[in-house]
Design a protein around this motif. Structure first.
Motif, PDB file in Angstrom:
ATOM      1  N   THR A   9      41.853  15.584   1.855  1.00 53.53           N
ATOM      2  CA  THR A   9      43.117  16.322   1.897  1.00 53.53           C
ATOM      3  C   THR A   9      43.157  17.393   0.822  1.00 53.53           C
ATOM      4  O   THR A   9      43.660  18.503   1.047  1.00 53.53           O
ATOM      5  CB  THR A   9      44.301  15.356   1.704  1.00 53.53           C
ATOM      6  OG1 THR A   9      44.276  14.373   2.734  1.00 53.53           O
ATOM      7  CG2 THR A   9      45.625  16.101   1.745  1.00 53.53           C
ATOM      8  N   THR A  10      42.626  17.069  -0.353  1.00 58.13           N
ATOM      9  CA  THR A  10      42.653  18.016  -1.466  1.00 58.13           C
ATOM     10  C   THR A  10      41.755  19.230  -1.238  1.00 58.13           C
ATOM     11  O   THR A  10      41.837  20.201  -1.984  1.00 58.13           O
ATOM     12  CB  THR A  10      42.222  17.320  -2.770  1.00 58.13           C
ATOM     13  OG1 THR A  10      40.998  16.593  -2.543  1.00 58.13           O
ATOM     14  CG2 THR A  10      43.287  16.362  -3.257  1.00 58.13           C
ATOM     15  N   ALA A  42      56.225  13.145  -2.827  1.00 62.12           N
ATOM     16  CA  ALA A  42      54.979  12.391  -2.700  1.00 62.12           C
ATOM     17  C   ALA A  42      54.889  11.320  -3.781  1.00 62.12           C
ATOM     18  O   ALA A  42      54.430  10.202  -3.526  1.00 62.12           O
ATOM     19  CB  ALA A  42      53.779  13.343  -2.797  1.00 62.12           C
ATOM     20  N   CYS A 168      44.452  11.761  -5.253  1.00 58.70           N
ATOM     21  CA  CYS A 168      45.327  12.453  -4.297  1.00 58.70           C
ATOM     22  C   CYS A 168      44.748  12.428  -2.885  1.00 58.70           C
ATOM     23  O   CYS A 168      45.049  13.305  -2.074  1.00 58.70           O
ATOM     24  CB  CYS A 168      45.565  13.895  -4.741  1.00 58.70           C
ATOM     25  SG  CYS A 168      46.679  14.050  -6.145  1.00 58.70           S
ATOM     26  N   ASN A 169      43.937  11.417  -2.595  1.00 60.04           N
ATOM     27  CA  ASN A 169      43.366  11.262  -1.258  1.00 60.04           C
ATOM     28  C   ASN A 169      43.464   9.809  -0.798  1.00 60.04           C
ATOM     29  O   ASN A 169      43.335   8.888  -1.607  1.00 60.04           O
ATOM     30  CB  ASN A 169      41.902  11.702  -1.238  1.00 60.04           C
ATOM     31  CG  ASN A 169      41.750  13.202  -1.160  1.00 60.04           C
ATOM     32  OD1 ASN A 169      42.152  13.832  -0.188  1.00 60.04           O
ATOM     33  ND2 ASN A 169      41.183  13.790  -2.204  1.00 60.04           N
ATOM     34  N   LYS A 170      43.689   9.623   0.477  1.00 63.18           N
ATOM     35  CA  LYS A 170      43.725   8.279   1.052  1.00 63.18           C
ATOM     36  C   LYS A 170      42.329   7.658   1.040  1.00 63.18           C
ATOM     37  O   LYS A 170      41.332   8.342   1.220  1.00 63.18           O
ATOM     38  CB  LYS A 170      44.248   8.335   2.498  1.00 63.18           C
ATOM     39  CG  LYS A 170      45.740   8.546   2.620  1.00 63.18           C
ATOM     40  CD  LYS A 170      46.521   7.315   2.183  1.00 63.18           C
ATOM     41  CE  LYS A 170      48.007   7.472   2.446  1.00 63.18           C
ATOM     42  NZ  LYS A 170      48.779   6.323   1.903  1.00 63.18           N
ATOM     43  N   GLU A 183      47.483   6.441  -4.807  1.00 64.99           N
ATOM     44  CA  GLU A 183      47.006   7.566  -4.017  1.00 64.99           C
ATOM     45  C   GLU A 183      48.213   8.416  -3.641  1.00 64.99           C
ATOM     46  O   GLU A 183      48.914   8.134  -2.661  1.00 64.99           O
ATOM     47  CB  GLU A 183      46.272   7.069  -2.770  1.00 64.99           C
ATOM     48  CG  GLU A 183      45.024   6.242  -3.110  1.00 64.99           C
ATOM     49  CD  GLU A 183      44.313   5.659  -1.905  1.00 64.99           C
ATOM     50  OE1 GLU A 183      43.147   5.250  -2.037  1.00 64.99           O
ATOM     51  OE2 GLU A 183      44.943   5.612  -0.813  1.00 64.99           O
ATOM     52  N   ILE A 185      49.690  11.538  -2.136  1.00 65.16           N
ATOM     53  CA  ILE A 185      49.224  12.535  -1.169  1.00 65.16           C
ATOM     54  C   ILE A 185      50.163  13.742  -1.169  1.00 65.16           C
ATOM     55  O   ILE A 185      51.232  13.723  -0.557  1.00 65.16           O
ATOM     56  CB  ILE A 185      49.133  11.929   0.247  1.00 65.16           C
ATOM     57  CG1 ILE A 185      48.370  10.603   0.193  1.00 65.16           C
ATOM     58  CG2 ILE A 185      48.460  12.924   1.190  1.00 65.16           C
ATOM     59  CD1 ILE A 185      46.967  10.698  -0.404  1.00 65.16           C
ATOM     60  N   GLY A 187      49.209  16.813  -0.173  1.00 64.78           N
ATOM     61  CA  GLY A 187      48.838  17.779   0.861  1.00 64.78           C
ATOM     62  C   GLY A 187      47.944  18.879   0.317  1.00 64.78           C
ATOM     63  O   GLY A 187      47.652  18.934  -0.886  1.00 64.78           O
ATOM     64  N   THR A 195      42.904  21.897  -7.424  1.00 65.14           N
ATOM     65  CA  THR A 195      43.714  20.703  -7.681  1.00 65.14           C
ATOM     66  C   THR A 195      44.429  20.723  -9.029  1.00 65.14           C
ATOM     67  O   THR A 195      45.088  19.750  -9.393  1.00 65.14           O
ATOM     68  CB  THR A 195      42.852  19.434  -7.571  1.00 65.14           C
ATOM     69  OG1 THR A 195      41.694  19.575  -8.395  1.00 65.14           O
ATOM     70  CG2 THR A 195      42.439  19.204  -6.130  1.00 65.14           C
ATOM     71  N   ALA A 199      48.182  18.748  -7.098  1.00 71.58           N
ATOM     72  CA  ALA A 199      47.588  17.474  -7.519  1.00 71.58           C
ATOM     73  C   ALA A 199      47.774  17.269  -9.017  1.00 71.58           C
ATOM     74  O   ALA A 199      48.148  16.186  -9.475  1.00 71.58           O
ATOM     75  CB  ALA A 199      46.099  17.442  -7.162  1.00 71.58           C
TER      76      ALA A 199
END
Length: 302
Positions: A9-10, A42, A168-170, A183, A185, A187, A195, A199
């Protein structure tokens, strides 16, 4: 570590900023501001995970352990920043909260190429700090895949320290190496892959929450006042006097006298005034109350 970065996602592209290279200054600012507003939401989604991290840190502090942040690049700098702000804000020993950045202190100002790719370097850094099972280690990596952070978390867990992975990612790689994952998120970034933007903002907010909450639980606040502020210069001395006056209602002169008689310890000065005791008696009251000013005062008022 082989991985298609575009799947993260990042690293994905933000559809709301596709034409930002041709935008006017106000339009660039508006796009960034609109995206930044998503960050707090988030963070709200992961509050239970942050609470678990706070509990780890608080328990470490109660056992005489430490909070250690570890990361590379922006993530490492954010950890260092949070750590160095604790002593002046909460009068903590500099050893109590520490930040480690891949490549050493010099990497805070200038990037050290390749340092983040070496998991063994993190092990060496933690060993140098004499990490123990009483400590809590929080590994920070926006991508969630930094080898340096993975190495640090693995070593910390191997000796029994509590570990938290902040990304910042699943399904981040570092999440698998920690007792608790966070985590958040936020976007895609306005500038793809940068980041230090959303982030970084999210991580700064979360680190603020973890350290501040833990310190409040240790009794370093009275209402919403910083009663354990370290009086190291004139500005902070004036702030300390103001805090004492807000809580006790005494004059400026009386607050100043109490602060100086308490060896510049704000909590001690407050208890001295509120309970009409000497410095020694106030210190004992605070010790018996585990550092909580209100509890120390209530012991006398009962």
């Amino acid at each position: 570590m082989e991985e298609n970065l575009e799947l993260l996602t990042t690293e994905s592209r933000n559809e709301h900023s596709m034409q930002i290279d041709m935008a006017k200054p106000m339009d660039i600012l508006r796009i960034m501001n609109e995206q930044d507003q998503l960050v707090a939401l988030a963070v709200k989604d992961v509050l239970p995970d942050i609470e678990a991290a706070v509990q780890f840190v608080y328990e470490s502090f109660q056992k005489g352990g430490r909070l250690i942040y570890i990361g590379a690049g922006t993530s490492g700098r954010l950890g260092v920043l949070d750590a160095v702000e604790c002593p002046p804000t909460f009068s903590t020993d500099p050893e109590m909260v520490q930040g480690i950045i891949a490549g050493g202190e010099g990497a805070f100002l200038k990037a050290v190429e390749g340092a983040e790719d070496d998991p063994d370097l993190a092990v060496s850094d933690l060993k140098e700090l004499q990490l123990t099972k009483e400590d809590t280690v929080i590994g920070i990596a926006a991508s969630g895949r930094t080898p340096y952070v993975i190495g640090g978390l693995r070593y910390a867990r191997s000796i029994g320290a509590k570990t938290v992975a902040l990304s910042c990612n699943k399904n981040a790689a570092i999440s698998k190496e920690a007792d608790q994952s966070i985590e958040v998120i936020v976007g895609p970034e306005v500038l793809t892959g940068s980041t230090r933007l959303k982030a970084g903002t999210a991580h700064k907010m979360i680190l603020n929450m973890i350290s501040t909450s833990s310190m409040i639980l240790l009794g370093k606040a009275y209402d919403n006042l910083m009663v354990d502020v370290h009086v190291s210069n004139q500005k902070l001395k004036e702030r300390a006097i103001s805090i004492i006056r807000k809580i006790t209602g005494v004059s400026y002169e009386m607050a100043l006298e109490a602060l100086e008689n308490a060896d510049l310890q704000v909590k001690t000065a407050i208890v001295m005034i509120k309970t009409h005791t000497t410095k020694q008696e106030a210190v004992k009251l605070l010790t018996d109350a585990n550092g909580y000013v209100k509890r120390a005062i209530q012991k006398v008022e009962k």
